[in-house]
Motif scaffolding. Sequence first.
Motif, PDB file in Angstrom:
ATOM      1  N   ARG A   1       0.565  -1.142   0.061  1.00  0.00           N
ATOM      2  CA  ARG A   1       0.150   0.033   0.160  1.00  0.00           C
ATOM      3  C   ARG A   1       0.842   1.141   0.133  1.00  0.00           C
ATOM      4  O   ARG A   1       0.341   2.421   0.184  1.00  0.00           O
ATOM      5  CB  ARG A   1      -0.962   0.073   1.171  1.00  0.00           C
ATOM      6  N   GLN A   2       2.086   1.321   0.022  1.00  0.00           N
ATOM      7  CA  GLN A   2       2.998   2.524  -0.059  1.00  0.00           C
ATOM      8  C   GLN A   2       3.662   2.494  -1.535  1.00  0.00           C
ATOM      9  O   GLN A   2       4.142   1.306  -1.753  1.00  0.00           O
ATOM     10  CB  GLN A   2       3.915   2.501   1.033  1.00  0.00           C
ATOM     11  N   ARG A   3       3.769   3.553  -2.005  1.00  0.00           N
ATOM     12  CA  ARG A   3       4.305   3.688  -3.345  1.00  0.00           C
ATOM     13  C   ARG A   3       5.750   4.213  -3.143  1.00  0.00           C
ATOM     14  O   ARG A   3       5.953   5.281  -2.551  1.00  0.00           O
ATOM     15  CB  ARG A   3       3.633   4.292  -4.215  1.00  0.00           C
ATOM     16  N   TRP A   4       6.591   3.673  -3.777  1.00  0.00           N
ATOM     17  CA  TRP A   4       8.114   3.852  -3.669  1.00  0.00           C
ATOM     18  C   TRP A   4       8.405   4.168  -5.141  1.00  0.00           C
ATOM     19  O   TRP A   4       8.000   3.477  -6.123  1.00  0.00           O
ATOM     20  CB  TRP A   4       8.751   2.750  -2.922  1.00  0.00           C
ATOM     21  N   ARG A   5       9.880   4.731  -5.143  1.00  0.00           N
ATOM     22  CA  ARG A   5      10.262   4.878  -6.395  1.00  0.00           C
ATOM     23  C   ARG A   5      11.805   4.672  -6.094  1.00  0.00           C
ATOM     24  O   ARG A   5      12.385   5.530  -5.169  1.00  0.00           O
ATOM     25  CB  ARG A   5      10.102   6.212  -6.960  1.00  0.00           C
ATOM     26  N   VAL A   6      12.572   4.188  -6.898  1.00  0.00           N
ATOM     27  CA  VAL A   6      13.998   3.886  -6.809  1.00  0.00           C
ATOM     28  C   VAL A   6      14.828   4.132  -8.182  1.00  0.00           C
ATOM     29  O   VAL A   6      14.380   3.800  -9.137  1.00  0.00           O
ATOM     30  CB  VAL A   6      14.420   2.522  -6.191  1.00  0.00           C
ATOM     31  N   GLN A   7      15.831   4.946  -8.077  1.00  0.00           N
ATOM     32  CA  GLN A   7      16.698   5.102  -9.255  1.00  0.00           C
ATOM     33  C   GLN A   7      18.173   4.740  -8.821  1.00  0.00           C
ATOM     34  O   GLN A   7      18.642   5.123  -7.843  1.00  0.00           O
ATOM     35  CB  GLN A   7      16.606   6.514  -9.732  1.00  0.00           C
ATOM     36  N   ARG A   8      18.735   3.995  -9.789  1.00  0.00           N
ATOM     37  CA  ARG A   8      19.975   3.329  -9.642  1.00  0.00           C
ATOM     38  C   ARG A   8      20.904   3.448 -10.856  1.00  0.00           C
ATOM     39  O   ARG A   8      20.428   3.411 -11.819  1.00  0.00           O
ATOM     40  CB  ARG A   8      20.002   1.936  -9.279  1.00  0.00           C
ATOM     41  N   LYS A   9      21.954   4.247 -10.472  1.00  0.00           N
ATOM     42  CA  LYS A   9      23.034   4.520 -11.399  1.00  0.00           C
ATOM     43  C   LYS A   9      24.134   3.464 -11.440  1.00  0.00           C
ATOM     44  O   LYS A   9      24.802   3.518 -10.272  1.00  0.00           O
ATOM     45  CB  LYS A   9      23.450   5.779 -11.761  1.00  0.00           C
ATOM     46  N   PRO A  10      24.628   2.730 -12.428  1.00  0.00           N
ATOM     47  CA  PRO A  10      25.570   1.901 -12.174  1.00  0.00           C
ATOM     48  C   PRO A  10      26.935   2.588 -12.068  1.00  0.00           C
ATOM     49  O   PRO A  10      27.277   3.904 -12.596  1.00  0.00           O
ATOM     50  CB  PRO A  10      25.531   0.915 -13.394  1.00  0.00           C
ATOM     51  N   ALA A  11      27.929   1.880 -11.395  1.00  0.00           N
ATOM     52  CA  ALA A  11      29.248   2.442 -11.360  1.00  0.00           C
ATOM     53  C   ALA A  11      30.155   2.522 -12.744  1.00  0.00           C
ATOM     54  O   ALA A  11      29.803   1.413 -13.289  1.00  0.00           O
ATOM     55  CB  ALA A  11      30.103   1.715 -10.407  1.00  0.00           C
ATOM     56  N   ARG A  12      30.783   3.382 -13.141  1.00  0.00           N
ATOM     57  CA  ARG A  12      31.078   3.511 -14.492  1.00  0.00           C
ATOM     58  C   ARG A  12      32.519   4.105 -14.443  1.00  0.00           C
ATOM     59  O   ARG A  12      32.961   4.950 -13.569  1.00  0.00           O
ATOM     60  CB  ARG A  12      30.231   4.388 -15.286  1.00  0.00           C
ATOM     61  N   THR A  13      33.094   3.702 -15.463  1.00  0.00           N
ATOM     62  CA  THR A  13      34.435   4.287 -15.626  1.00  0.00           C
ATOM     63  C   THR A  13      34.363   4.981 -16.942  1.00  0.00           C
ATOM     64  O   THR A  13      34.304   4.473 -18.173  1.00  0.00           O
ATOM     65  CB  THR A  13      35.541   3.060 -15.778  1.00  0.00           C
ATOM     66  N   VAL A  14      34.367   6.409 -16.702  1.00  0.00           N
ATOM     67  CA  VAL A  14      34.211   7.163 -18.278  1.00  0.00           C
ATOM     68  C   VAL A  14      35.517   8.087 -18.316  1.00  0.00           C
ATOM     69  O   VAL A  14      36.176   8.205 -17.337  1.00  0.00           O
ATOM     70  CB  VAL A  14      32.729   8.030 -18.018  1.00  0.00           C
ATOM     71  N   ALA A  15      35.648   8.409 -19.497  1.00  0.00           N
ATOM     72  CA  ALA A  15      36.575   9.164 -19.853  1.00  0.00           C
ATOM     73  C   ALA A  15      36.423  10.624 -19.307  1.00  0.00           C
ATOM     74  O   ALA A  15      35.141  11.063 -19.120  1.00  0.00           O
ATOM     75  CB  ALA A  15      36.715   9.585 -21.282  1.00  0.00           C
ATOM     76  N   LYS A  16      37.295  11.258 -18.732  1.00  0.00           N
ATOM     77  CA  LYS A  16      37.390  12.507 -18.067  1.00  0.00           C
ATOM     78  C   LYS A  16      36.892  13.513 -19.223  1.00  0.00           C
ATOM     79  O   LYS A  16      37.176  13.551 -20.200  1.00  0.00           O
ATOM     80  CB  LYS A  16      38.606  13.057 -17.595  1.00  0.00           C
ATOM     81  N   LYS A  17      36.102  14.359 -18.536  1.00  0.00           N
ATOM     82  CA  LYS A  17      35.652  15.684 -19.395  1.00  0.00           C
ATOM     83  C   LYS A  17      36.742  16.681 -19.906  1.00  0.00           C
ATOM     84  O   LYS A  17      36.805  17.035 -20.828  1.00  0.00           O
ATOM     85  CB  LYS A  17      34.564  16.569 -18.706  1.00  0.00           C
ATOM     86  N   ARG A  18      37.733  16.691 -18.759  1.00  0.00           N
ATOM     87  CA  ARG A  18      38.768  17.748 -18.955  1.00  0.00           C
ATOM     88  C   ARG A  18      40.104  16.850 -18.768  1.00  0.00           C
ATOM     89  O   ARG A  18      40.230  16.245 -17.759  1.00  0.00           O
ATOM     90  CB  ARG A  18      38.722  19.003 -17.976  1.00  0.00           C
ATOM     91  N   GLY A  19      40.891  16.859 -19.889  1.00  0.00           N
ATOM     92  CA  GLY A  19      42.086  15.977 -19.597  1.00  0.00           C
ATOM     93  C   GLY A  19      41.975  14.770 -19.995  1.00  0.00           C
ATOM     94  O   GLY A  19      41.125  14.164 -20.503  1.00  0.00           O
ATOM     95  N   ALA A  20      43.064  13.992 -20.030  1.00  0.00           N
ATOM     96  CA  ALA A  20      43.184  12.646 -20.604  1.00  0.00           C
ATOM     97  C   ALA A  20      43.039  11.554 -19.247  1.00  0.00           C
ATOM     98  O   ALA A  20      42.832  12.167 -18.269  1.00  0.00           O
ATOM     99  CB  ALA A  20      44.568  12.419 -20.941  1.00  0.00           C
ATOM    100  N   GLY A  21      42.770  10.391 -19.557  1.00  0.00           N
ATOM    101  CA  GLY A  21      42.774   9.396 -18.573  1.00  0.00           C
ATOM    102  C   GLY A  21      40.827   9.195 -18.321  1.00  0.00           C
ATOM    103  O   GLY A  21      40.124   9.872 -18.994  1.00  0.00           O
ATOM    104  N   THR A  22      40.830   8.355 -17.003  1.00  0.00           N
ATOM    105  CA  THR A  22      39.417   7.974 -16.803  1.00  0.00           C
ATOM    106  C   THR A  22      39.273   8.149 -15.623  1.00  0.00           C
ATOM    107  O   THR A  22      39.965   8.524 -14.551  1.00  0.00           O
ATOM    108  CB  THR A  22      38.985   6.433 -17.324  1.00  0.00           C
ATOM    109  N   THR A  23      37.896   8.502 -15.143  1.00  0.00           N
ATOM    110  CA  THR A  23      37.559   8.672 -13.945  1.00  0.00           C
ATOM    111  C   THR A  23      36.404   7.595 -13.597  1.00  0.00           C
ATOM    112  O   THR A  23      35.638   7.117 -14.371  1.00  0.00           O
ATOM    113  CB  THR A  23      37.093  10.027 -13.862  1.00  0.00           C
ATOM    114  N   ASP A  24      36.451   7.141 -12.146  1.00  0.00           N
ATOM    115  CA  ASP A  24      35.535   6.255 -11.833  1.00  0.00           C
ATOM    116  C   ASP A  24      34.162   6.706 -11.047  1.00  0.00           C
ATOM    117  O   ASP A  24      34.478   7.258 -10.187  1.00  0.00           O
ATOM    118  CB  ASP A  24      36.111   5.124 -10.777  1.00  0.00           C
TER     119      ASP A  24
END
Lengths: 410, 1011
Positions: free
Chosen positions: B81-104
């Motif tokens: 009887r209770q409504r919930w909402r969950v949002q989950r974003k996975p851990a990712r390794t993406v390229a940095k916006k500035r500079g080289a390399g990746t960030t976790d």
Amino acid sequence: MRIFHLADLHLGKSIHERDLLEDQRHALDAVLCAVGAESPACVLIAGDVFDRSVPTAEAVTLFGSFAAAIKAIDPGIAIVVIPGNHDSAARLGFMATVLAQAGVHIASDPESCDSPVVVENGGDRTRFWLLPFLTPGAFHRESPVPDLSIAGQAGLFDEPEPILRSQADMFAEAMRRIGEAMSGERTRDQTRELDSGTRAADVLVCHAFARGGLASESERVFLGTAELVDGTAFDAFDYVALGHLHRPQAVGSRGRYPGSILAYSFSESDGERGFLSVELSPGSSLAEFRPISPLRRMVRFHGSYDRVLSDPALSVYEGDYVEAVLDDADAVLNPMEALRRRFPNILSLRQAAFERTEVRGVSGAAGRSEALSIADEFAAFHREVREVDPEQADAALFAELCEEASREAP
Amino acid sequence: MRLRNLVLSNVGPYVGRVELDFTELGDVFLVCGKTGSGKTTIFDAVAYALYGSAVSGRDIVSHFAADGDEVFVDLDFEAGRQRWRVQRKPARTVAKKRGAGTTDRPMEVALWRREASSWIPAGGKATEVDAALERIIGLSSKEFIKIVLLPQGEFQRFLEMNTGERTPILEKLFPVDLHAAVSDLAREKAKEAEARARDLDDRIRVSQEALGAEPEAALVAAGRELDSARAAEKAAGGALDAAKASGQAAAIGARAWAELEAARGEREALEAGASQAASLSARLSRAEAAVGASAALEAAGRARQERSAAELSVSAASAAMADSDSKAPGAASTRERLGELATGLAAMDREAGLLAARSMAWARLLGASDRLESARTRLGTAQAARDAASLSLAKEVVALEALEAGVADSKALSAERDAAAAGAEAGREAVRLSLESERFSAELEGLRSRLAVETASRGDAAARLAEATVALASAEAAVESRRDAIAAERLASRLADGQPCPVCGSPDHPAPAGAEAGVAMRAGQHDGGKLEDTERALSGARNAARSMENDAVAAGTRAAQLEKTLSQREAEAASLLPVLSVAESLANLRAASGRLEAADRALALEADRSVEAARARAAIGRLRGGFDAAVAELSAAAAMVSAAESAAAEAASGAGGSDPGPLVDALGMKRASVSAEQARLESELAAWERERGNAVARAAEASARRQRALDALVLAEADAAMALAESGFDSEEAWAASVMGGSELAASKAEVMARANAESSSAARLAAAERAVAGVSRPDLAAIESALGLAEAAYVAARERLDAAARAERDTSAGLEALAGLVAERAALRERGDRLVAMARLLNGDTEGRRLSFKNYALGSYFAMVVDRASVRLREMSDARYDMRVAEGKAGGRGRVGLDLEVLDSFTGVARPASSLSGGEKFLASISLALGLSDVIVSRAGGVALDSIFIDEGFGSLDDETMDRAIAALDRVRGERVIGIVSHVAELRSRIPSRIEVEKARRGSTLRVVS
């Protein structure tokens, strides 16, 4: 005029892994004999022609030859078919327009329910209003659906359902459309009546579960939609040719289910199966049940293993489809092999010994499902291991430990 | 738990954002689509949103997702009887916006609760939210995928597990924590009890040793000693008290005597100071009288002071006046001096003006000299320029004359050239003509030769033609005769005597052609053959004749043509003019060309020369212009020089011969010093005058003040005399002597009063002391002290003995008590400890025989419940063929309860393990088991509502009939539950109207809800 009303052929069905095509062919042959004898103007099949949406090749062939045979007897006999919930309407209705020219009318589009198939025979005219089995979304929303849903009344501001989902809603929409068309036709009839003196009879053909009907085990339940349709609209017609319920029965004064042509489950083995031969006239109808004696009967025995195996009274059933319910106290080892030797067409076997344990298990479970206290569990455990009830001091000690443990637990 | 809405962003095969509204679907729905389209991903995403891990182990992040794309799963669901909402974003390794390399980037998760119509945040830290979700749903991730979400291939693992594997899962599903806790607690307590027993035994032993062999006797002796010590103590106490009492009495006596002596001393002191006191009081009374007059007298004193001050100021003021007067003459002389200075300044100013004029003139003179200088310079340059210009001009003129001498007649030259060109042209023409005429004659020769040939061939052809004609004629003749012969023979053969001859009509036939009949026939035959030959020869001859004829004609035609052409050409040749030979004309041409070249050269030379002349002319023009300009400049410069000279002379006149500058400077300095002195003197004068003014004013003021003071003094003295008289003093001196300051006065008063008090109290004290001493003799304190000391010492000793005795007695009796207590405790412990140990053994399955622990028993009974329910379902689905049961007989050994499953086949009457079922049968059994599990879990206390079941595949392993039964059974038993089925089986599409259709495309999949 006279028509034959069949339904629920379920061609291609197998039960307990046994293909029933041969039996079905036998039943259809019986129908053909009757066609030859009674010369109906129309043979009507009210749905569930096949058992699956993609039937086997043999089943399709069987139906084709059945239709051809009818036409061979008399090319003037109209064949009218609607798809049921087991059929694929699209597949069944393939080449419908071409076939219509040959006097075989297959209605597969609910939208055309307001154009009737007219059959004339010796001065009699009958209009058949064909309503295929309604799947949700069958009708595009034409008339605004009044927001009478509970959700609407509760003021949640949800939009009213744009698509009709339940059988009842769709059936009501269909009745509305057919009613309009029918009154139009009847008005036209009146002008014609003055000329020729007879008006046409109106027959509704549909595949649904009408309120007040009795279900059987072998019918398939409609998944996900409300099942029942209201039978009060039937009174507008002279006869309502129904299909879906496998037991022959009547609904109201106009609606009739012919039932399936064969018994398709062992629980139906008591009744007869067949079809209806209906004498139609404007304003009245007289339907007579024509039983079909099957090639092999569906029979269920109860008895001990020995009796079933050796009782001579059961010899008459040796060729039939048999379900044996053995009521021996102990489980019988490998009964199937032996029974199959006597009854080669035995399809199913139940052992009451198993069901009894089941019953006990169920009631025991029901008893247990009320939360058994841990103290009682302990007592039961004690009995199990030590085979005596626990002493007072032990029970007290146990209770003390329990309390301490549950206090410590978070 | 019911799903309401799922949003996937770049998850699995879904590119971009995909939204799925479960509320549009019915209670039973199908997820269908081709293999690999993403059906399982939907349920993976649900499990991921709730528990952070996808069931299938596949990566949530879509392979199509770029680094910048957002990847998340957003699930809106209802639980209890209770409504919930969950949002989950996975851990990712993406390229940095500035500079080289990746960030976790770590996993992010957020949870909201629905209140009214909005979402209230309910947690944002991953661990918090995960724990909250597990509470909300009521199941852990492992349980979830056994009961609610049956993943592809997974559910039958649970079916096929053995007891060991199944036990931990069931432990988590069923509340056997308490059972385990109680068992553990029992074991702990049993251990504790044993430890305590051992401990108690040790202590008993120690205690017994401490008490020795005869503890009771020791106790009695201690009691006796205690009694006697107590008596001794009491006696010593009594003695001490007596000593104390006598000491106290003595002390009192001594004090009284001391007091008496003190009182007497005090009295004596007082008497010593009596006379002083008396004089003091007399003074005091006089001073009090003087107070009255003090005000007036003081006023008179102040007035006197004022008068003397005023006198002083008057004298000061007159001194100042005198001083100022003395300075007056000085001031007058200063004025005179100021007058002189002013005159001197005026004269200086006049001189300054004259000097200024002279300076100006001097400056003008300097300027004029400068200008003169520059003008002269300019003159010099102008002259030089003119000279140079005239030189160059002369040079150019000379050059021009030289050029103009060699002019030639250009007209004649060009005429010559034209003629030469014409000659060359003619020569070329002549060459051309000669070449052509050569060609022409060659052609004529050729024609002639060909004509000859053709004529010859014509002749041949004619000859042949004649031959052929002859042959033809002869062949024709031969054929004719042969034919005649044959005909004749034929006719002859038919001849009958007496019948007329067809030819001549005669009835006689003397000599028929070919008379020998046989020979005639044979000859005829032969002749037939021969006829053919002859005919063939004839046709051949004919053909030959024809061809000959053609040849002859052709040859004739050709020859005729040639003749015609030849005659034409010869006519043309005749019309040509006689020409020179090629060699001659070429020689002519060469000569003409040479002439042309010479003419060209001459012409060119002429052209060059005229160009030069023109240039020289132009140069002359320019130079002349320059020359003129230089001349003009020269005259201008001369003019300037003269002007400058005159100006300079003019300027010199007014300049005065020398530079007036220094004079001006000297004058200026002098003037400055004078005016400085002037200023100084003026200020001195002003100061003196100011001073004077002040002095005058002061004097006036001072005299006024003096007058006032005198008046006041008179009044004051009158008041004072009156006051004195009133207060009884003879004179002011007397009064002054009697006056006392306020504090002194107060102090004296106090002293007098104090003395009076002291006297009275001293008298009283003395009297009291005398009374107290009456009848009491002086005690000997020392002796009494020593007696007291002795008594005290005795008492202390007695006390110590008593304490020791009491301690000893106490110890002994306590020791005995303790021992008794320990013994009793031990006895009680024995009973309880034994019971505990037995309980611990029972609960932990340590008994002999059936080694079953309590927890496992509970597990087993729960499991039996589950299997019961599952069995009911299985019977339905298999049309009563199969039953599910807990396998018996595995309960022995190592405390394990039997948690194995077996299936009973009614057809064979025998049970077999679950792993021996076929794929489809396993599927049915697994669903039954899941339904059984969920039934039991729901019914336990606080059970969570399991409103949904999702089944991923498995239906494909069923045959049609079984699938029908399974679907029907599911629908029957689901009650209020929502059932979601993932399947690719086509038949289900027509059975289940509510569908999610997943379509796979090259670049991601899409969803469509059909209902």
